[in-house]
Design an enzyme around this catalytic site. Structure first.
Site, PDB file in Angstrom:
ATOM      1  N   GLY A  54     -13.227  13.587 -11.699  1.00 57.74           N
ATOM      2  CA  GLY A  54     -13.752  13.886 -10.358  1.00 57.74           C
ATOM      3  C   GLY A  54     -12.901  14.959  -9.693  1.00 57.74           C
ATOM      4  N   HIS A  55     -11.574  14.757  -9.738  1.00 56.33           N
ATOM      5  CA  HIS A  55     -10.665  15.765  -9.173  1.00 56.33           C
ATOM      6  C   HIS A  55     -10.800  17.085  -9.935  1.00 56.33           C
ATOM      7  CE1 HIS A  55      -8.330  11.873  -8.450  1.00 56.33           C
ATOM      8  NE2 HIS A  55      -8.486  12.333  -7.218  1.00 56.33           N
TER       9      HIS A  55
ATOM     10  N   GLN B  29      -2.862   6.791   6.022  1.00 58.51           N
ATOM     11  CA  GLN B  29      -4.286   6.438   5.908  1.00 58.51           C
ATOM     12  C   GLN B  29      -4.495   5.074   5.271  1.00 58.51           C
ATOM     13  OE1 GLN B  29      -4.952   9.981   3.304  1.00 58.51           O
ATOM     14  NE2 GLN B  29      -6.431   8.679   2.276  1.00 58.51           N
TER      15      GLN B  29
ATOM     16  N   GLY C  13     -14.662  15.722  -2.256  1.00 57.67           N
ATOM     17  CA  GLY C  13     -15.738  15.140  -3.040  1.00 57.67           C
ATOM     18  C   GLY C  13     -16.713  14.331  -2.196  1.00 57.67           C
TER      19      GLY C  13
ATOM     20  N   SER D 103      -9.492   6.764  -8.775  1.00 56.63           N
ATOM     21  CA  SER D 103      -8.151   6.370  -9.232  1.00 56.63           C
ATOM     22  C   SER D 103      -8.017   4.853  -9.193  1.00 56.63           C
ATOM     23  CB  SER D 103      -7.082   7.005  -8.344  1.00 56.63           C
ATOM     24  OG  SER D 103      -7.277   8.402  -8.289  1.00 56.63           O
ATOM     25  N   ARG D 104      -8.719   4.220  -8.261  1.00 58.74           N
ATOM     26  CA  ARG D 104      -8.610   2.763  -8.118  1.00 58.74           C
ATOM     27  C   ARG D 104      -9.294   2.014  -9.262  1.00 58.74           C
ATOM     28  NH1 ARG D 104      -8.750   3.935  -2.227  1.00 58.74           N
ATOM     29  NH2 ARG D 104      -6.779   3.154  -1.410  1.00 58.74           N
TER      30      ARG D 104
HETATM   31  P1  AMP Z   1      -8.363  10.978  -3.866  1.00 59.82           P
HETATM   32  O1  AMP Z   1      -7.273  11.411  -4.805  1.00 59.82           O
HETATM   33  O2  AMP Z   1      -9.055   9.731  -4.281  1.00 59.82           O
HETATM   34  O3  AMP Z   1      -7.931  11.003  -2.420  1.00 59.82           O
HETATM   35  O4  AMP Z   1      -9.489  12.096  -3.996  1.00 59.82           O
HETATM   36  C1  AMP Z   1      -9.187  13.457  -3.812  1.00 59.82           C
HETATM   37  C2  AMP Z   1     -10.476  14.229  -3.698  1.00 59.82           C
HETATM   38  O5  AMP Z   1     -11.243  14.038  -4.898  1.00 59.82           O
HETATM   39  C3  AMP Z   1     -11.365  13.753  -2.546  1.00 59.82           C
HETATM   40  O6  AMP Z   1     -11.983  14.873  -1.943  1.00 59.82           O
HETATM   41  C4  AMP Z   1     -12.363  12.863  -3.237  1.00 59.82           C
HETATM   42  O7  AMP Z   1     -13.593  12.769  -2.556  1.00 59.82           O
HETATM   43  C5  AMP Z   1     -12.526  13.574  -4.564  1.00 59.82           C
HETATM   44  N1  AMP Z   1     -13.036  12.654  -5.574  1.00 59.82           N
HETATM   45  C6  AMP Z   1     -12.521  11.436  -5.922  1.00 59.82           C
HETATM   46  N2  AMP Z   1     -13.288  10.840  -6.852  1.00 59.82           N
HETATM   47  C7  AMP Z   1     -14.305  11.697  -7.108  1.00 59.82           C
HETATM   48  C8  AMP Z   1     -15.442  11.661  -7.977  1.00 59.82           C
HETATM   49  N3  AMP Z   1     -15.680  10.627  -8.763  1.00 59.82           N
HETATM   50  N4  AMP Z   1     -16.278  12.718  -7.976  1.00 59.82           N
HETATM   51  C9  AMP Z   1     -16.055  13.783  -7.167  1.00 59.82           C
HETATM   52  N5  AMP Z   1     -15.004  13.887  -6.331  1.00 59.82           N
HETATM   53  C10 AMP Z   1     -14.149  12.853  -6.294  1.00 59.82           C
END
Ligand code: AMP
Length: 278
Positions: free
Chosen positions: A36-37, A61, A149, A188-189
């Protein structure tokens, strides 16, 4: 690829690149990187000259009792993944670099109704913390574009509001949700889940799609049925399941082209979110 933890050094690098006319795109993350990232980074590298990726698990947060302490961290693995992308600058500050000795919020971010619904309803202060860190990152990096995302659709929505309200000279772009072969939104979770729990998690997207179809067909009991199915699938608790207009985040009475279904539910202590449209 260059890795920075120091704000001044990062700023100097960015200043030099900007003086050469390069466009800068920021992809903020909390690390434990997955596809996703990487899809956000890939898209950013197509749109901008220089991609900056930040990795920072932002304490403000997370609410009391949430998973800040145990949030997955794998900096070496993340840097290995990033070195295979076109990301040029990686910003990995520590908490003191960002907040000094105090995480106290001197400026309170209240984006009227948007921070108190959906994920904001039971995560007190969550979006205020998100706005705080994103404001700091925007001021440190001064990107031309920032990518978020749709997985965190409400976050993307709120950041667009933040940019509008505070006149940030940043274009905010969204990236589509990347899912596994069973439709589970990557997160990530998901690392917290056992194989049998992953099987449960993978049912959420299916139920959401069916529920939105039911809503479209005018089935009045769509929500009750969805809640029943989520619990039957093995989730332990539902935070919310709602259908809202993706352009206003208002609740939808009837199906429209802009109807999007949003849900958050728990498997044990792991909180999973998803959203989709049909
Ligand atoms: P996080 O590390 O979870 O804070 O996510 C960092 C960025 O990656 C945020 O903009 C999320 O929305 C995006 N993101 C996380 N998971 C996904 C996914 N499965 N598909 C697309 N973007 C994602």
């Amino acid at each position: 690829m260059q890795v920075f933890s120091n704000i001044v050094e990062l700023r100097n690098s960015i200043k030099l690149l900007k003086s050469q006319g390069k466009t800068i795109e920021l992809v903020p993350t909390m690390g434990a990187l997955h596809k996703g990232h990487l899809s956000l980074i890939e898209k950013a590298s197509q749109n901008s000259d220089i991609v900056v990726v930040s990795i920072f698990v932002n304490p403000t947060q997370f609410g009391v009792g949430e998973d800040f302490e145990k949030y997955p961290k794998n900096l070496d693995g993340d840097l290995a993944k990033l070195s295979a992308t076109d990301a040029k600058l990686i910003f990995v500050p520590n908490v003191e670099d960002i907040y000094g000795n105090s995480e106290e919020q001197v400026i309170e971010f209240k984006l009227n109704k948007y921070t108190d619904i959906l994920c904001g309803k039971n995560r007190d202060g969550h979006f205020e913390g998100v706005c705080q860190i994103v404001t700091k990152l925007f001021n440190i990096i001064e990107p031309d574009i920032a990518a978020f995302g749709e997985k965190d659709f409400q976050q993307l929505f709120i950041i667009k509001q933040l940019v509008k309200e505070l006149n940030f000279n940043v274009k905010v772009v969204g990236g589509e949700i990347i899912r596994d072969e069973f439709g589970l939104a990557l997160s990530s979770r998901n690392q917290y889940l056992s194989d049998s729990e992953l099987d449960i998690a993978r049912k959420l997207n299916v139920i959401l799609e069916e529920s939105l179809k039911n809503f479209k067909l005018g089935v009045g009991s769509w929500k009750l049925e969805a809640e029943e199915q989520i619990l039957k699938a093995g989730f332990d608790k539902i935070d919310y399941i709602e259908i809202r207009n993706e352009n206003s985040l208002e609740l939808e009475d009837n199906f429209t082209e802009s109807s999007r279904i949003f849900a958050a539910a728990y498997i044990r202590n792991t909180r999973l979110i998803d959203n989709l449209k049909i």
